[in-house]
Design a protein around this motif. Structure first.
Motif, PDB file in Angstrom:
ATOM      1  N   LEU A 121       0.840  -1.206   0.000  1.00 19.80           N
ATOM      2  CA  LEU A 121       0.000   0.000   0.000  1.00 19.80           C
ATOM      3  C   LEU A 121       0.874   1.255   0.000  1.00 19.80           C
ATOM      4  N   PRO A 122       0.421   2.287  -0.696  1.00 21.83           N
ATOM      5  CA  PRO A 122       1.206   3.525  -0.732  1.00 21.83           C
ATOM      6  C   PRO A 122       1.127   4.267   0.598  1.00 21.83           C
ATOM      7  N   HIS A 123       2.056   5.186   0.777  1.00 15.41           N
ATOM      8  CA  HIS A 123       2.083   6.037   1.970  1.00 15.41           C
ATOM      9  C   HIS A 123       1.478   7.407   1.650  1.00 15.41           C
ATOM     10  N   HIS A 124       0.536   7.456   0.743  1.00 13.24           N
ATOM     11  CA  HIS A 124      -0.114   8.730   0.431  1.00 13.24           C
ATOM     12  C   HIS A 124      -1.618   8.525   0.270  1.00 13.24           C
ATOM     13  N   ASP A 125      -2.319   9.618   0.428  1.00 13.36           N
ATOM     14  CA  ASP A 125      -3.784   9.621   0.361  1.00 13.36           C
ATOM     15  C   ASP A 125      -4.238   9.842  -1.075  1.00 13.36           C
ATOM     16  N   TYR A 126      -5.395   9.282  -1.376  1.00 10.58           N
ATOM     17  CA  TYR A 126      -6.020   9.581  -2.655  1.00 10.58           C
ATOM     18  C   TYR A 126      -7.517   9.319  -2.590  1.00 10.58           C
ATOM     19  N   TRP A 127      -8.226   9.924  -3.514  1.00  7.57           N
ATOM     20  CA  TRP A 127      -9.636   9.648  -3.777  1.00  7.57           C
ATOM     21  C   TRP A 127      -9.710   8.979  -5.137  1.00  7.57           C
ATOM     22  N   LEU A 128     -10.598   8.011  -5.264  1.00  9.68           N
ATOM     23  CA  LEU A 128     -10.835   7.332  -6.533  1.00  9.68           C
ATOM     24  C   LEU A 128     -12.344   7.338  -6.772  1.00  9.68           C
TER      25      LEU A 128
END
Length: 190
Positions: A121-128
């Motif tokens: 898993l990445p260490h950054h936030d996102y919306w999809l």
């Protein structure tokens, strides 16, 4: 990269939360967010006060979550949280998640030990949005919002879908997570 938004109050950014057709998914990675619409409430929580009016979350629930859920749309998120929980995560659980879940948002949690992270898993936030519109969220080291950026690279969009599926499969419901913590996240310093 595509359009950038430098304010969470940007009307075009906020239209993303009403214009999606089926799903809005969020990966949260921070243990502290310093967003403007929670500052007073977080200070009250830290002072040991019980939850009162919380306009920022009320606006999110009544203006975004509830209308989306009533229209048959799915809003869901996974938050990777370190244990022991930060004061902010306790606040977010008690004063936000408890209420957004009740309004129909599917909040899920992946608990990890301090300094650990789920593989892959990445260490950054996102919306999809609708599995096709990717918006990466950028924050300063103190959790202050810096900018949001629409990503139009198809490879990154596919990867964000993969991360979503992996995070959901590795997570537990907010209710299960809360029950592991006695069902209550008390105000005041942890």
């Amino acid at each position: 990269m595509g359009r950038t938004f430098h304010s969470l109050a940007d009307p075009e950014f906020n239209r993303l939360f009403t214009d999606f057709r089926y799903t809005a998914y969020r990966l949260e990675s921070l243990q502290r967010y310093g967003v403007f619409y929670e500052q007073d409430e977080f200070a009250q929580f830290m002072d040991g006060q019980e939850r009162g009016e919380f306009p920022g979350i009320a606006d999110w629930i009544e203006g975004t979550v509830r209308p989306a859920v009533q229209a048959g749309k799915r809003m869901h998120r996974v938050h990777v949280v370190e244990e022991p929980l930060s004061d902010y995560v306790r606040f977010e659980c008690a004063w936000s998640y408890e209420h957004t879940v009740a309004a129909g948002e599917d909040v899920r949690v992946i608990p990890v030990g301090r300094g650990q992270w789920p593989d892959g898993l990445p260490h950054h936030d996102y919306w999809l949005f609708d599995s096709r519109l990717l918006v990466t969220m950028h924050y300063e080291d103190d959790g202050t919002f810096a900018l949001a950026e629409i990503v139009d690279d198809p490879e990154q969009i596919v990867l964000a879908n993969y991360w979503r599926d992996m995070a959901v499969a590795s997570s537990m419901s907010y209710r299960e997570f809360a029950s592991r913590h006695g069902g209550r996240f008390s105000p005041g310093r942890g």
